[in-house]
Design a protein around this motif. Structure first.
Motif, PDB file in Angstrom:
ATOM      1  N   TRP A  75      41.042  47.310  35.055  1.00 21.20           N
ATOM      2  CA  TRP A  75      42.284  47.554  34.315  1.00 21.20           C
ATOM      3  C   TRP A  75      42.909  46.241  33.852  1.00 21.20           C
ATOM      4  O   TRP A  75      43.346  46.120  32.706  1.00 21.20           O
ATOM      5  N   GLN A 101      48.904  59.945  41.384  1.00 18.04           N
ATOM      6  CA  GLN A 101      49.704  58.915  40.736  1.00 18.04           C
ATOM      7  C   GLN A 101      50.746  58.330  41.676  1.00 18.04           C
ATOM      8  O   GLN A 101      51.053  57.138  41.612  1.00 18.04           O
ATOM      9  N   THR A 112      43.685  46.004  29.857  1.00 17.63           N
ATOM     10  CA  THR A 112      44.976  46.566  29.463  1.00 17.63           C
ATOM     11  C   THR A 112      45.721  45.680  28.470  1.00 17.63           C
ATOM     12  O   THR A 112      45.579  44.452  28.483  1.00 17.63           O
ATOM     13  N   ASN A 127      54.012  51.019  38.061  1.00 18.32           N
ATOM     14  CA  ASN A 127      52.632  50.760  37.655  1.00 18.32           C
ATOM     15  C   ASN A 127      51.744  50.640  38.886  1.00 18.32           C
ATOM     16  O   ASN A 127      51.835  49.670  39.642  1.00 18.32           O
ATOM     17  N   ARG A 128      50.890  51.599  39.101  1.00 23.42           N
ATOM     18  CA  ARG A 128      49.979  51.574  40.235  1.00 23.42           C
ATOM     19  C   ARG A 128      48.659  50.873  39.902  1.00 23.42           C
ATOM     20  O   ARG A 128      47.894  50.549  40.800  1.00 23.42           O
ATOM     21  N   ASP A 129      48.405  50.636  38.632  1.00 30.37           N
ATOM     22  CA  ASP A 129      47.096  50.127  38.229  1.00 30.37           C
ATOM     23  C   ASP A 129      46.830  48.696  38.678  1.00 30.37           C
ATOM     24  O   ASP A 129      45.685  48.297  38.843  1.00 30.37           O
ATOM     25  N   SER A 181      38.463  48.801  40.361  1.00 31.23           N
ATOM     26  CA  SER A 181      39.247  49.572  39.394  1.00 31.23           C
ATOM     27  C   SER A 181      40.438  48.772  38.904  1.00 31.23           C
ATOM     28  O   SER A 181      40.771  48.795  37.706  1.00 31.23           O
ATOM     29  N   GLN A 182      41.100  48.032  39.806  1.00 33.85           N
ATOM     30  CA  GLN A 182      42.231  47.203  39.389  1.00 33.85           C
ATOM     31  C   GLN A 182      41.780  46.061  38.484  1.00 33.85           C
ATOM     32  O   GLN A 182      42.419  45.767  37.468  1.00 33.85           O
TER      33      GLN A 182
END
Length: 614
Positions: free
Chosen positions: A55, A565, A59, A42-44, A51-52
């Motif tokens: 998310w 990704q 999420t 999981n890069r998010d 952006s993080q």
């Protein structure tokens, strides 16, 4: 021991002891029990940029809405990257803090509930904190990185309760400030894990006993007099109801809820009865602990273990109710347990489990307080009789019991060292656990022990021939062993059982590519990406297949998608370099080569020859 400083020092000593006991976890790895989904792949969550943060607060990954927990993971990444030591350290620190907070909460309640001097209450609270902090049931919540949500929500749950207890004893502006602090901590706790949604009922229970702000029995008049006490719970109740709705949406959106066809209501009642009997038993006899106590494929609610569990729960409730005047603490601890465990008891079910050790983290706090109260009462009784031998015997017995818990916890910590160790332990306890065997096979596959992994998947099919994940993994292992034709057969057989899973399609595309059937691979990989548009490996495979068929320009965006990704992966960059060179875009190729050199210098040196003739 009655001064605030002495109490703080005692609490810190208990905290340090718990931290030292759990230190082996600092050498543990991530495990393929949700850590792979939540963290490794999981890069998010990686960082605290806009952006993080966006998310984290939107999420519902894995059926959970836990933005506060994600914030701590983002901070971990900022500090440690993907080094598991840092993530384990945060869990340990939070658990150690929880031991201090629980000591303070337990002392407050024990002094209210018992005619002891405050110093005796501190001793009893210390005993309670040791039972909580050193118990083997805590290992899953502390040593498993994904269960950060347990230790974090537990910390905020205890802060909420502690602030509330101090507010009750205060007045005026201080009281309002403490209540506001309590509500604020509660809002954060709900953002860490929704299981704390039951806290408004817990506060009402505390108001009945030991705070005695609400009447346990009585007429309408007495309850009307308690309206101000009920009114102050409204902010907590609003937050709890909103979180309950959000939690239900999150678990439903991820299709994690067990359908009623799979688990009818009578079966759910049997599961709940089993769960309610399970945790007190494991609290008293903490052996045979496992990461998964699997839900049977076919559940019979009349099976002895379910019938006995139901009878035990009903009997215990009846006895404690009858003894409520003589022993109100026993009933209060039991009602607390029933309340806090309710959301994960099995009535609303998701997952593969009958029970999980981690569900005891908050639900069994009442039992720890009872144990601490019992230890304090025993020591006091022996001391009152002025018999030093009795005091020594009682102290020695308690010390042996706590030391025994510590030894069992130390041993249980070794189980969580890595994925292979974890699942071999689980299978030693229950060889029929399908999920455990699949996860062991995946762990072996990740170590490139393909033949051993295949053996585990074959054993799963012997138990359940319709298990699509096992058949998919067999196919993947066969392709990895250089048998793409045999792998294709298994992968195609897995597809009907995994219609919404991109993994078997991705693996099938890889198998087709290994047979030189690139056009079929392209079609299959496009199908995989329609299910999982962000799958980096599917993009990389598709780009390679397109390149092999001469469709170089079409390959470029898929290579770039794979790189976006997985920017740390060298293979897609190497493929993109070759594609750019084939297209005559030398400048773009050199730019990618420069990035490759920072990621994998050894590989970059080997492919430098590509640029010598240009």
């Amino acid at each position: 021991m009655n001064s605030p400083l002495h109490r703080l020092l005692l609490g810190v000593a208990l905290s340090v002891l718990a931290f030292l006991l759990f230190i082996p976890a600092l050498g543990h790895d991530f495990v393929n029990w949700d850590d792979d989904i939540n963290l490794i792949g999981n890069r998010d969550f990686r960082g605290l940029g806009l952006s993080q943060l966006r998310w984290m607060f939107t999420t519902t990954l894995s059926g959970h809405y836990i933005p506060i927990t994600w914030l701590t993971f983002g901070l971990d990444f900022a500090l440690w990257g993907m080094n598991p030591l840092g993530y384990h350290l945060t869990n340990l620190v939070l658990h150690a803090v929880n031991v201090v907070l629980f000591f303070l909460v337990a002392r407050h309640l024990l002094v209210l509930a018992s005619p002891w001097q405050p110093a005796a209450g501190s001793v009893a609270a210390a005993a309670a904190a040791l039972v909580f902090g050193l118990h083997p049931l805590r290992v899953e919540s502390v040593a498993w990185v994904t269960e950060r949500r347990d230790v974090l929500s537990g910390c905020l749950f205890l802060l909420t309760t502690l602030a509330y207890l101090h507010a009750v004893r205060s007045s005026g502006r201080r009281r309002r400030a403490l209540l506001a602090l309590s509500v604020g901590c509660y809002a954060l706790a709900l953002g860490a894990k929704s299981i704390v949604m039951t806290l408004p009922l817990v506060l009402l229970l505390l108001d009945v006993y030991p705070l005695r702000r609400l009447p346990p029995e009585g007429g309408v008049r007495r309850w009307r007099e308690a309206i101000p006490v009920l009114r102050e719970k409204l902010p907590y109740l609003v937050l709890a109801l909103a979180t309950a709705a959000l939690a239900l949406y999150a678990v439903h959106s991820g299709a994690h809820l067990t359908p009623i066809e799979r688990l009818p209501w009578l079966d759910r009642l049997a599961v709940a009865a089993y769960a309610y009997a399970f945790y007190p038993l494991k609290t008293v006899l903490p052996v045979g602990l496992s990461p998964l106590y699997p839900l049977p494929t076919t559940l019979d609610p009349l099976e002895p273990r379910f019938v006995i569990s139901a009878a035990t729960v009903v009997t215990a409730t009846g006895i404690l109710w009858r003894c409520r005047r003589a022993w109100p603490a026993g009933l209060a601890a039991w009602v607390y347990y029933l309340i806090v465990l309710a959301p994960v008891s099995g009535l609303v079910h998701s997952g593969h489990q009958l029970a999980h050790d981690r569900y005891s983290y908050l639900s069994c706090l009442g039992f720890a307080i009872l144990a601490g109260g019992g230890a304090g009462a025993t020591l006091r009784l022996a001391s009152d009789k002025v018999r030093p031998a009795l005091v020594k015997a009682a102290t020695l017995t308690w010390g042996i019991a706590v030391a025994g818990l510590g030894v069992l916890t130390w041993l249980q910590l070794q189980v969580w060292k890595d994925s292979e160790t974890l699942w071999r332990h689980a299978l030693d306890l229950d060889a029929s656990c399908i999920v455990c065997r699949v996860n062991l096979g995946v762990a072996l596959y990740d170590q490139r022990r393909f033949s051993e992994a295949q053996e585990q998947f074959i054993r799963v099919l012997e138990i359940n021939p319709d298990n699509g994940k096992a058949r998919y993994n067999i196919g993947l292992s066969l392709v990895s062993l250089g048998q793409p034709v045999a792998g294709e057969i298994e992968l195609r057989a897995a597809l009907p059982n995994l219609p919404k899973d991109a993994k078997p399609l991705k693996a099938l595309g890889w198998a087709l590519m290994n047979q030189g059937r690139h056009d079929e691979a392209i079609e299959t990989l496009r199908h995989a990406l329609s299910i999982a548009p962000g799958d980096a490996l599917a993009h990389a495979y598709l780009a390679a297949a397109l390149s092999q068929t001469g469709r170089l320009a079409e390959a470029v965006p898929h290579y770039r998608a794979a790189i976006s990704q997985r920017p740390e992966s060298p293979e897609p960059r190497l493929g993109l370099i070759n594609t750019y060179l084939a297209l005559g875009q030398d400048e773009d190729a050199r730019a990618e080569y420069a990035r490759l050199a920072t990621i994998d210098p050894a590989l970059a040196r080997r492919v430098q020859v590509l640029f010598k003739s240009r």
